[in-house]
Design a protein around this motif. Structure first.
Motif, PDB file in Angstrom:
ATOM      1  N   PRO A 151      -5.214   2.365 -10.925  1.00 59.04           N
ATOM      2  CA  PRO A 151      -4.922   1.599  -9.715  1.00 59.04           C
ATOM      3  C   PRO A 151      -6.227   1.249  -8.987  1.00 59.04           C
ATOM      4  O   PRO A 151      -7.129   2.093  -8.893  1.00 59.04           O
ATOM      5  CB  PRO A 151      -4.074   2.557  -8.881  1.00 59.04           C
ATOM      6  CG  PRO A 151      -4.343   3.920  -9.408  1.00 59.04           C
ATOM      7  CD  PRO A 151      -5.006   3.807 -10.739  1.00 59.04           C
ATOM      8  N   ILE A 152      -6.315   0.016  -8.498  1.00 61.26           N
ATOM      9  CA  ILE A 152      -7.513  -0.425  -7.776  1.00 61.26           C
ATOM     10  C   ILE A 152      -7.125  -1.113  -6.467  1.00 61.26           C
ATOM     11  O   ILE A 152      -5.989  -1.567  -6.299  1.00 61.26           O
ATOM     12  CB  ILE A 152      -8.393  -1.394  -8.609  1.00 61.26           C
ATOM     13  CG1 ILE A 152      -7.683  -2.756  -8.772  1.00 61.26           C
ATOM     14  CG2 ILE A 152      -8.751  -0.806  -9.967  1.00 61.26           C
ATOM     15  CD1 ILE A 152      -8.608  -3.908  -9.130  1.00 61.26           C
ATOM     16  N   PHE A 153      -8.079  -1.178  -5.559  1.00 64.07           N
ATOM     17  CA  PHE A 153      -7.956  -2.031  -4.368  1.00 64.07           C
ATOM     18  C   PHE A 153      -9.300  -2.699  -4.155  1.00 64.07           C
ATOM     19  O   PHE A 153     -10.349  -2.061  -4.287  1.00 64.07           O
ATOM     20  CB  PHE A 153      -7.582  -1.225  -3.117  1.00 64.07           C
ATOM     21  CG  PHE A 153      -7.391  -2.098  -1.900  1.00 64.07           C
ATOM     22  CD1 PHE A 153      -6.173  -2.699  -1.645  1.00 64.07           C
ATOM     23  CD2 PHE A 153      -8.454  -2.366  -1.027  1.00 64.07           C
ATOM     24  CE1 PHE A 153      -5.997  -3.542  -0.547  1.00 64.07           C
ATOM     25  CE2 PHE A 153      -8.285  -3.200   0.073  1.00 64.07           C
ATOM     26  CZ  PHE A 153      -7.048  -3.788   0.317  1.00 64.07           C
ATOM     27  N   ILE A 154      -9.277  -3.994  -3.825  1.00 61.92           N
ATOM     28  CA  ILE A 154     -10.522  -4.730  -3.560  1.00 61.92           C
ATOM     29  C   ILE A 154     -10.583  -5.096  -2.083  1.00 61.92           C
ATOM     30  O   ILE A 154      -9.739  -5.859  -1.585  1.00 61.92           O
ATOM     31  CB  ILE A 154     -10.604  -6.014  -4.421  1.00 61.92           C
ATOM     32  CG1 ILE A 154     -10.534  -5.682  -5.916  1.00 61.92           C
ATOM     33  CG2 ILE A 154     -11.886  -6.793  -4.106  1.00 61.92           C
ATOM     34  CD1 ILE A 154     -10.324  -6.892  -6.825  1.00 61.92           C
ATOM     35  N   PHE A 155     -11.561  -4.538  -1.372  1.00 59.10           N
ATOM     36  CA  PHE A 155     -11.848  -5.017  -0.018  1.00 59.10           C
ATOM     37  C   PHE A 155     -12.597  -6.334  -0.174  1.00 59.10           C
ATOM     38  O   PHE A 155     -13.766  -6.351  -0.566  1.00 59.10           O
ATOM     39  CB  PHE A 155     -12.690  -3.990   0.760  1.00 59.10           C
ATOM     40  CG  PHE A 155     -11.888  -2.898   1.393  1.00 59.10           C
ATOM     41  CD1 PHE A 155     -11.126  -3.149   2.536  1.00 59.10           C
ATOM     42  CD2 PHE A 155     -11.884  -1.619   0.858  1.00 59.10           C
ATOM     43  CE1 PHE A 155     -10.376  -2.133   3.139  1.00 59.10           C
ATOM     44  CE2 PHE A 155     -11.130  -0.594   1.453  1.00 59.10           C
ATOM     45  CZ  PHE A 155     -10.386  -0.869   2.592  1.00 59.10           C
ATOM     46  N   ASP A 156     -11.896  -7.421   0.092  1.00 59.46           N
ATOM     47  CA  ASP A 156     -12.387  -8.779  -0.168  1.00 59.46           C
ATOM     48  C   ASP A 156     -13.444  -9.177   0.866  1.00 59.46           C
ATOM     49  O   ASP A 156     -13.144  -9.353   2.042  1.00 59.46           O
ATOM     50  CB  ASP A 156     -11.184  -9.734  -0.126  1.00 59.46           C
ATOM     51  CG  ASP A 156     -11.523 -11.156  -0.517  1.00 59.46           C
ATOM     52  OD1 ASP A 156     -12.701 -11.550  -0.408  1.00 59.46           O
ATOM     53  OD2 ASP A 156     -10.590 -11.887  -0.910  1.00 59.46           O
ATOM     54  N   LEU A 164      -6.419   5.829   1.569  1.00 60.56           N
ATOM     55  CA  LEU A 164      -6.861   7.224   1.498  1.00 60.56           C
ATOM     56  C   LEU A 164      -5.668   8.148   1.204  1.00 60.56           C
ATOM     57  O   LEU A 164      -5.776   9.086   0.406  1.00 60.56           O
ATOM     58  CB  LEU A 164      -7.540   7.618   2.816  1.00 60.56           C
ATOM     59  CG  LEU A 164      -8.273   8.961   2.869  1.00 60.56           C
ATOM     60  CD1 LEU A 164      -9.311   9.073   1.759  1.00 60.56           C
ATOM     61  CD2 LEU A 164      -8.941   9.142   4.227  1.00 60.56           C
ATOM     62  N   VAL A 165      -4.537   7.855   1.822  1.00 60.86           N
ATOM     63  CA  VAL A 165      -3.305   8.632   1.562  1.00 60.86           C
ATOM     64  C   VAL A 165      -2.932   8.537   0.078  1.00 60.86           C
ATOM     65  O   VAL A 165      -2.607   9.548  -0.567  1.00 60.86           O
ATOM     66  CB  VAL A 165      -2.142   8.133   2.457  1.00 60.86           C
ATOM     67  CG1 VAL A 165      -0.810   8.726   2.012  1.00 60.86           C
ATOM     68  CG2 VAL A 165      -2.410   8.471   3.928  1.00 60.86           C
ATOM     69  N   ILE A 166      -2.979   7.311  -0.469  1.00 59.74           N
ATOM     70  CA  ILE A 166      -2.659   7.108  -1.893  1.00 59.74           C
ATOM     71  C   ILE A 166      -3.633   7.888  -2.768  1.00 59.74           C
ATOM     72  O   ILE A 166      -3.241   8.593  -3.710  1.00 59.74           O
ATOM     73  CB  ILE A 166      -2.680   5.602  -2.241  1.00 59.74           C
ATOM     74  CG1 ILE A 166      -1.520   4.872  -1.559  1.00 59.74           C
ATOM     75  CG2 ILE A 166      -2.644   5.384  -3.756  1.00 59.74           C
ATOM     76  CD1 ILE A 166      -1.575   3.351  -1.636  1.00 59.74           C
ATOM     77  N   ASP A 167      -4.933   7.769  -2.460  1.00 60.01           N
ATOM     78  CA  ASP A 167      -5.955   8.428  -3.263  1.00 60.01           C
ATOM     79  C   ASP A 167      -5.791   9.952  -3.236  1.00 60.01           C
ATOM     80  O   ASP A 167      -5.923  10.626  -4.262  1.00 60.01           O
ATOM     81  CB  ASP A 167      -7.348   8.038  -2.751  1.00 60.01           C
ATOM     82  CG  ASP A 167      -8.455   8.534  -3.669  1.00 60.01           C
ATOM     83  OD1 ASP A 167      -8.431   8.161  -4.867  1.00 60.01           O
ATOM     84  OD2 ASP A 167      -9.323   9.305  -3.213  1.00 60.01           O
ATOM     85  N   LEU A 177       0.814  -1.217   0.000  1.00 61.47           N
ATOM     86  CA  LEU A 177       0.000   0.000   0.000  1.00 61.47           C
ATOM     87  C   LEU A 177       0.851   1.271   0.000  1.00 61.47           C
ATOM     88  O   LEU A 177       0.878   2.044   0.949  1.00 61.47           O
ATOM     89  CB  LEU A 177      -0.952  -0.019   1.205  1.00 61.47           C
ATOM     90  CG  LEU A 177      -1.820  -1.290   1.311  1.00 61.47           C
ATOM     91  CD1 LEU A 177      -2.764  -1.194   2.483  1.00 61.47           C
ATOM     92  CD2 LEU A 177      -2.585  -1.547   0.023  1.00 61.47           C
ATOM     93  N   ARG A 178       1.553   1.460  -1.117  1.00 63.06           N
ATOM     94  CA  ARG A 178       2.415   2.642  -1.271  1.00 63.06           C
ATOM     95  C   ARG A 178       2.627   2.872  -2.764  1.00 63.06           C
ATOM     96  O   ARG A 178       2.548   1.933  -3.575  1.00 63.06           O
ATOM     97  CB  ARG A 178       3.760   2.431  -0.569  1.00 63.06           C
ATOM     98  CG  ARG A 178       4.584   1.341  -1.186  1.00 63.06           C
ATOM     99  CD  ARG A 178       5.832   0.948  -0.440  1.00 63.06           C
ATOM    100  NE  ARG A 178       6.602   0.010  -1.235  1.00 63.06           N
ATOM    101  CZ  ARG A 178       6.304  -1.286  -1.361  1.00 63.06           C
ATOM    102  NH1 ARG A 178       5.262  -1.810  -0.721  1.00 63.06           N
ATOM    103  NH2 ARG A 178       7.046  -2.073  -2.118  1.00 63.06           N
ATOM    104  N   SER A 186      -7.110   8.985  -9.662  1.00 60.86           N
ATOM    105  CA  SER A 186      -7.642   8.485  -8.385  1.00 60.86           C
ATOM    106  C   SER A 186      -7.541   6.965  -8.314  1.00 60.86           C
ATOM    107  O   SER A 186      -7.221   6.289  -9.292  1.00 60.86           O
ATOM    108  CB  SER A 186      -9.086   8.948  -8.146  1.00 60.86           C
ATOM    109  OG  SER A 186      -9.989   8.307  -8.992  1.00 60.86           O
ATOM    110  N   LEU A 187      -7.821   6.477  -7.125  1.00 63.97           N
ATOM    111  CA  LEU A 187      -7.800   5.042  -6.830  1.00 63.97           C
ATOM    112  C   LEU A 187      -9.241   4.542  -6.865  1.00 63.97           C
ATOM    113  O   LEU A 187     -10.125   5.171  -6.286  1.00 63.97           O
ATOM    114  CB  LEU A 187      -7.205   4.845  -5.434  1.00 63.97           C
ATOM    115  CG  LEU A 187      -7.143   3.435  -4.849  1.00 63.97           C
ATOM    116  CD1 LEU A 187      -6.148   2.574  -5.609  1.00 63.97           C
ATOM    117  CD2 LEU A 187      -6.725   3.503  -3.373  1.00 63.97           C
ATOM    118  N   LYS A 188      -9.462   3.434  -7.537  1.00 64.33           N
ATOM    119  CA  LYS A 188     -10.806   2.837  -7.549  1.00 64.33           C
ATOM    120  C   LYS A 188     -10.869   1.792  -6.439  1.00 64.33           C
ATOM    121  O   LYS A 188     -10.138   0.798  -6.486  1.00 64.33           O
ATOM    122  CB  LYS A 188     -11.108   2.203  -8.910  1.00 64.33           C
ATOM    123  CG  LYS A 188     -12.552   1.681  -9.044  1.00 64.33           C
ATOM    124  CD  LYS A 188     -12.822   1.238 -10.465  1.00 64.33           C
ATOM    125  CE  LYS A 188     -14.200   0.623 -10.634  1.00 64.33           C
ATOM    126  NZ  LYS A 188     -15.311   1.561 -10.401  1.00 64.33           N
TER     127      LYS A 188
END
Length: 428
Positions: free
Chosen positions: A32-37, A59-62, A12-13, A71-73
């Protein structure tokens, strides 16, 4: 418009991120994406501080990306369903991510790779969270090491050949990122609420004297680095560079981390079974009342109780005290190491399956290169050695020496003889 996707997981950086760097150099704009599984989240308490930490790190990345019109999806779904939606929404040429070596992650990534390949989408994964991965440090016959010291020696030997300094990459936010403006979800939209427990910022200042101070829980010598390594808010290459320059004992700890990761990869059965099968026959007492007392820090052994209370209140526990509390549960109460491992997994901010499993089995004597089963920590002697002035204990057990404090749950000599007999019977 063709795009590529970078999938954040344990990394996460934006800086020194191998998979992200490869994606940005791939020619197409990168989303860039992140999935809350949902599968993983469903097993956690609604105020799990680790979810909060992941959320804050994303949130820092976004926020960094949004300053540049990117933005981050963030997605809340099961990975397969999430990827089906992404395939419908975008024209994806390639997916980039960093490898994860845990059994669940390996199965998940194979399933995602198959799904993407069916649609003609390439799946690229990279080594990022370790210096050497599963097949890079092996014995001459190609088999994995199961003893730490030869593994460490081979690791150090190979490390000297790769470079004097590991390269650390910086990431510029530019038009290589896909231009978009996704709204960042609220924590409660993924089913969680704020936790009172926070992940501390890490500090490397203390690590210069790590070899001298690491066994004394009252000394403020903790770096708080482990959750940051676990979730990849720091780069392991930066940390290894720092350790190599600063402290060989700290470097050894980073090598232990990789040792246990490759043990889990090569011997996935350790998740639920003893690494050494002969110890599967131990007749555990598994007394639920005594287990609760251990969990709550009410055993009547001050160093054990202090450690458990620190864990429950903060999500941290000093490394020396982790060994003492684990040994007490297994050896004094004759409770299955898997019970303690599961409790630590629920509470530790730096919970990492390979390290947690490896360390619990090490203490139990059931693991690879483990402490011999007849080594039984005497909690009273441990206090004399590592908390002589009772500073750590008094911080967490303020009622010590009062009538409120419980009498010892079991007598040390009796417990020691009982556990030695149980192990002997199991391995006879």
């Amino acid at each position: 418009m063709k795009i590529n996707i970078f999938w954040f997981r344990r990394d996460l950086r934006l800086h020194d991120n191998v998979g992200l760097t490869a994606a940005l150099n791939s020619g197409n704009p990168v989303l860039p994406i992140f999935i809350f599984d949902k599968e993983i989240l469903s097993e956690l308490e609604s105020d799990d501080p680790r979810v909060q930490f992941i959320y804050q790190s994303l949130l820092v990345i976004d926020e960094k990306l949004k300053k540049h019109g990117k933005s981050l999806k963030v997605i809340h779904n099961n990975p397969i369903e999430a990827w089906k939606e992404l395939i419908k929404e975008f024209e994806i040429e390639s997916v980039f991510t960093n490898k994860d070596y845990e059994p669940y992650a390996i199965d998940r990534d194979l399933a995602i790779k198959d799904l993407l390949n069916e649609k003609g989408i390439q799946f690229h994964s990279f080594k990022d969270q370790v210096i050497f991965e599963e097949y890079e440090i092996v014995k001459a016959d190609g088999k994995p090491y199961t003893v730490y010291t030869p593994y460490k020696n081979k690791w150090l030997e190979k490390f000297k050949t790769i470079s004097l300094k590991l390269k650390v990459k910086t990431t510029t936010i530019d038009d290589r990122f896909f231009s978009c403006n996704y709204s960042f979800p609220k924590l409660n939209q993924i089913g969680f609420e704020p936790s009172t427990i926070q992940v501390e910022p890490y500090s490397l200042i203390q690590l210069g004297n790590y070899h001298d101070t690491r066994d004394f829980p009252a000394q403020n010598s903790t770096s708080y680095l482990s959750p940051h390594l676990r979730f990849g808010t720091v780069s392991v290459r930066e940390m290894v560079n720092f350790a190599e320059e600063t402290n060989s004992t700290f470097l050894s700890e980073l090598i232990w981390r990789e040792f246990f990761m490759q043990i889990l990869f090569h011997f996935p059965y350790v998740v639920s079974q003893s690494f050494k099968p002969k110890y599967e026959g131990i007749q555990w007492r598994n007394d639920k009342v005594e287990f609760e007392k251990w969990c709550n820090g009410e055993t009547g052994y001050p160093i054990v109780d202090a450690g458990m209370r620190e864990l429950n209140a903060t999500g941290y526990m000093h490394n020396r005290v982790r060994m003492i509390t684990a040994s007490f549960l297994i050896k004094h109460l004759l409770i299955d190491w898997r019970w303690g491992e599961a409790y630590f997994a629920k509470k530790l901010l730096d919970f990492d399956l390979s390290a947690n499993n490896g360390n619990w089995q090490w203490v139990a004597g059931t693991g690879c290169d483990a402490a011999p089963y007849f080594r039984v920590f005497n909690p009273t002697e441990q206090v004399k050695k590592f908390d002589k002035q009772l500073e750590y204990i008094k911080k967490w057990v303020p009622e010590l020496n009062s009538l409120e404090y419980p009498t010892p749950i079991v007598e040390h000599k009796f417990a020691r003889e009982r556990v030695l007999e149980a192990y002997k019977l199991a391995t006879a």
